[in-house]
Write a protein that holds these residues in place. Structure first.
Motif, mmCIF file in Angstrom:
data_model
loop_
_atom_site.group_PDB
_atom_site.id
_atom_site.type_symbol
_atom_site.label_atom_id
_atom_site.label_comp_id
_atom_site.label_asym_id
_atom_site.label_seq_id
_atom_site.Cartn_x
_atom_site.Cartn_y
_atom_site.Cartn_z
ATOM 1 N N VAL B 72 13.479 -3.526 0.927
ATOM 2 C CA VAL B 72 13.488 -4.517 2.005
ATOM 3 C C VAL B 72 14.956 -4.853 2.294
ATOM 4 O O VAL B 72 15.349 -5.054 3.433
ATOM 5 N N THR B 92 11.424 1.261 2.909
ATOM 6 C CA THR B 92 10.311 0.548 2.269
ATOM 7 C C THR B 92 9.030 1.376 2.250
ATOM 8 O O THR B 92 8.353 1.481 1.227
ATOM 9 N N MET B 93 8.719 1.981 3.413
ATOM 10 C CA MET B 93 7.498 2.770 3.516
ATOM 11 C C MET B 93 7.504 3.941 2.533
ATOM 12 O O MET B 93 6.534 4.191 1.826
ATOM 13 N N ASN B 96 7.035 2.956 -1.047
ATOM 14 C CA ASN B 96 5.631 2.698 -1.360
ATOM 15 C C ASN B 96 4.877 4.000 -1.568
ATOM 16 O O ASN B 96 4.095 4.142 -2.506
ATOM 17 N N ARG B 97 5.132 4.970 -0.681
ATOM 18 C CA ARG B 97 4.427 6.246 -0.826
ATOM 19 C C ARG B 97 4.811 6.937 -2.128
ATOM 20 O O ARG B 97 4.022 7.680 -2.700
ATOM 21 N N ARG B 102 3.856 -3.949 -4.020
ATOM 22 C CA ARG B 102 4.307 -5.286 -4.394
ATOM 23 C C ARG B 102 3.488 -6.385 -3.723
ATOM 24 O O ARG B 102 2.764 -6.150 -2.759
ATOM 25 N N PHE B 104 4.138 -10.683 -2.434
ATOM 26 C CA PHE B 104 5.251 -11.487 -1.941
ATOM 27 C C PHE B 104 5.145 -12.932 -2.428
ATOM 28 O O PHE B 104 4.055 -13.479 -2.544
ATOM 29 N N GLY B 122 -4.170 -1.210 3.085
ATOM 30 C CA GLY B 122 -3.559 -0.707 1.858
ATOM 31 C C GLY B 122 -3.992 0.717 1.543
ATOM 32 O O GLY B 122 -3.230 1.499 0.979
ATOM 33 N N ASN B 125 -2.851 5.388 3.485
ATOM 34 C CA ASN B 125 -2.392 6.737 3.145
ATOM 35 C C ASN B 125 -3.330 7.458 2.188
ATOM 36 O O ASN B 125 -3.146 8.641 1.901
ATOM 37 N N THR B 188 -2.816 0.940 -2.542
ATOM 38 C CA THR B 188 -1.882 2.010 -2.185
ATOM 39 C C THR B 188 -1.675 2.992 -3.338
ATOM 40 O O THR B 188 -0.824 3.864 -3.255
#
Ligand SMILES: Nc1ncnc2c1ncn2[C@@H]1O[C@H](COP(=O)(O)OP(=O)(O)OP(=O)(O)O)[C@@H](O)[C@H]1O
Ligand SMILES: [Mg+2]
Lengths: 362, 276
Positions: B72, B92-93, B96-97, B102, B104, B122, B125, B188
């Motif tokens: 971020v 960020t994306m 995550n992949r 996370r 917040f 979520g 993908n 995810t």
């Protein structure tokens, strides 16, 4: 868990199926009325524009309500679709005699060109964070209007001719001028009809409702609700923003082709800033993200000025008052309360006549 | 990667994870906000199935560390290795992949969407099909949507939230919103879960339940979890390794036992808290 699934499905069907039913019912009723000569000729003339504006409102709602980005130039995509569509239909008039097929091709070409311009506008802007789309679409609208105002296109046996100075310099032998600068598209043969408009509305509904209720639509709404969170779960923000915006532009292009093909002449001034704002008003009035609301608002507000023709002096005044009242009723807490109160009163009244049905009333 | 200076990792890796590559390794991680150093020289390692705690007084830079790991914020110093892969060029994306999910501190749910749809976002993908397949309702749409629904319900059942599936996320009570964020992150399919003050605003019984759930999640999903928390009973109760941050710098690392008895920590953090 199975039961849950079914309930969800029925619920979703109720919402969307209701919207489809509304459109189909309106179409059938209006067709019957026009067959029985029960509607005025001025209203009859509005049927195709209503369909075009309904599609405009639904598609803008995809950008404003579902994606949450402000677009102030939706009419410019309509314009791109209108003129590319007219050029397509007119240049094919020798090749394809069937009007319906030419109209379909015109709408497809219009949608494709509007989508291309959607990409051109969207790619640089939608990568940025912040409300840049509004200002860029505003500028884009002016640019498109000015380009079309100085564009001359004609067709003869040799094919399409293009010029930016005047009609003479097209150098055609015989042939016809399709786009005549500031006068816009001239000599269009009227191919649009209410049925074509209705079918476009249905196609638009299928595209938008199915999109919203799919993985892609959820990604778009997630971006609207919280960009950082959407990124943090692995969503490609730029890609989905672009997807929604370009889909919205393409549908506006098809609506433009439908609209233009309803008249014998159309000029670029028809698709100006005021038209963009008008469509935005439909969307806000119908409720952001509320597709059915967009349809009703677009249809009602397109008919309203016609109905008010008798009070020609006070027409705009009444129009404005109606707008403000509906806006207050639909979108404020006080308005919601009044709606609920009216609903209760109505149900109480209704209950006296039909006691059994009240329990089911929503 | 070869350019990076190897860090003597004062590893907190639990015994069962020894010999495996750590799920996360940060090297000299740091960031400055226009001259103000919020975090600097942040070095740590997290084992593959470890529960790690990040504690420190208010404004110590804990959330900033999460924001650096998840990109971020782009770090101004150092980098992070995820499963041995440098995340230097990722956003960020992509992070995550690659396996980090996370929650917040100030809840970031998709407020207007239903609870189930939040989890389905979520699962984005995990259940791939194209826009055309979605719009034309092709077979893959139906099969993937069914998968997504079943998986979403399964994940929601971790916190017994199945019957809230249709409720808009924004209208959930506070505690449920925090739990939903955890479910969404788990959807995810991460190998590391970062929880930013998961127990904030929860009452003691909710906190105790959450503690059980965090442990349960680690055991069933076999993932690493790192959490920021002010509730010491929770941190000391479930964390296998703890890291203490003060003014953007790590002042202590160790087991809950070691941290509780560390004079530096007591002075900087626990001591102050007792006085107040
Ligand atoms: N985007 C930013 N720009 C400038 N300064 C920032 C930014 N983000 C964080 N900071 C600063 O970095 C420091 C650490 O903030 P951070 O939010 O990481 O603290 P924290 O340990 O999470 O505190 P808390 O326990 O209150 O959540 C603070 O002094 C904060 O003002
Ligand atoms: Mg914090």
């Amino acid at each position: 868990m199975k039961k849950f699934n079914k309930q969800n499905l029925i619920k979703a069907l109720k919402g969307n199926a209701g919207t489809y039913l509304l459109v189909i019912a309106a179409y059938i009723i209006l067709q019957l009325m026009s067959a029985g000569d029960m509607i005025s000729s001025s209203l009859e003339g509005q049927l195709v524009p209503i369909c075009a504006y309904v599609v405009m409102a639904i598609s803008l709602n995809l950008t404003v309500g579902v994606l949450g980005e402000l677009s102030l130039g939706h009419a410019s995509f309509m314009s791109v679709g209108a003129f590319t569509g007219v050029i397509t239909a007119m240049s094919l008039s020798g090749v394809i005699p069937m009007g319906g097929v030419r109209l379909l091709l015109a709408m497809i070409v219009g949608a494709i060109f509007a989508a291309i311009f959607g990409v051109i506008v969207g790619v640089p802007v939608l990568r940025l964070r912040g409300d840049y789309l509004a200002i860029v679409t505003l500028a884009f609208g002016e640019i498109i209007k000015n380009i079309i105002n100085c564009l001359y296109v004609g067709i003869d046996a040799n094919g399409l001719h293009l010029s930016v100075t005047d009609a003479e310099s097209l150098n055609m032998d015989g042939g016809t001028v399709i786009l005549n600068g500031p006068m816009g598209a001239v000599g269009i043969n009227k191919l649009s009809g209410f049925t074509a408009g209705f079918l476009l509305v249905i196609v638009c509904l299928v595209v938008v409702l199915n999109f919203v209720n799919s993985r892609s639509g959820r990604a778009v709404m997630a971006i609207r609700d919280n960009v950082i969170a959407a990124e943090s779960v692995g969503i490609n923000v730029t890609r989905y923003r672009l997807m929604a915006f370009v889909t919205s532009a393409a549908l506006a292009g098809a609506a433009g082709a439908l609209y233009a093909m309803n008249y014998s002449t159309v000029s670029a001034a028809k698709f100006n800033f005021n038209t963009s704002i008008l469509v935005l008003v439909f969307v806000v009035l119908g409720g952001l993200g509320n597709i059915r609301g967009s349809i009703i608002a677009a249809a009602a507000l397109t008919i309203l000025p016609e109905l008010l023709r008798e009070f020609s002096d006070y027409r705009m005044l009444v129009y404005a008052i109606v707008l403000i009242v509906v806006m207050l009723m639909a979108n404020s807490a006080g308005g919601k309360r009044i709606q609920l109160w009216l609903g209760d009163k109505f149900r109480a009244l209704f209950g006296k006549f039909a006691k059994r049905n009240t329990a089911k009333g929503e | 990667m070869s350019k990076l200076v190897p860090v003597p990792s004062k590893s907190m890796i639990p015994e069962r994870d020894l010999g495996k590559i750590p799920v996360l390794e940060t090297r000299h991680l740091g960031i400055e906000f226009g001259g103000l150093t919020a975090v600097s020289e942040f070095d740590m390692t997290i084992g593959r199935t470890e529960i790690a705690g990040l504690i420190g007084p208010n404004g110590a830079g804990k959330t900033t560390v999460f924001n650096l790991i998840t990109k971020v914020y782009q770090p101004t110093h150092g980098t992070t290795l995820l499963n041995g892969i440098d995340t230097y060029a990722m956003n960020t994306m992509q992070v995550n992949r690659a396996g980090i999910a996370r929650t917040f501190q100030n809840i970031r749910l998709f407020q207007k969407m239903s609870v189930e749809d939040n989890v389905k976002v979520g699962l984005h993908n995990q259940t791939p099909y194209t826009m055309a397949e979605g719009v034309l309702r092709m077979p893959r749409y139906w099969s993937k949507e069914r998968q997504a629904h079943e998986r979403a319900m399964e994940l929601l059942s971790l916190f017994h939230m199945e019957d809230m599936a249709d409720v808009p996320a924004g209208s959930l009570p506070y505690g449920a919103q925090r739990r939903l964020e955890i479910v969404r992150a788990l959807a995810t399919n991460p190998s590391l879960l970062l929880l930013d003050e998961p127990a904030a605003g929860m009452n003691p019984s909710e906190t105790a339940e959450l503690m059980e759930n965090i442990r349960h999640i680690r055991d069933t999903f076999q993932i690493a979890i790192m959490l920021i928390e002010h509730d010491m009973s929770l941190v000391m109760g479930i964390c296998e390794g703890i890291l203490v941050l003060n003014h953007g710098k790590i002042i202590a690392k160790g087991t809950p036992q070691q941290i509780q008895n560390d004079p530096v920590v007591i002075e900087a953090y626990l001591g102050k808290k007792k006085e107040g």
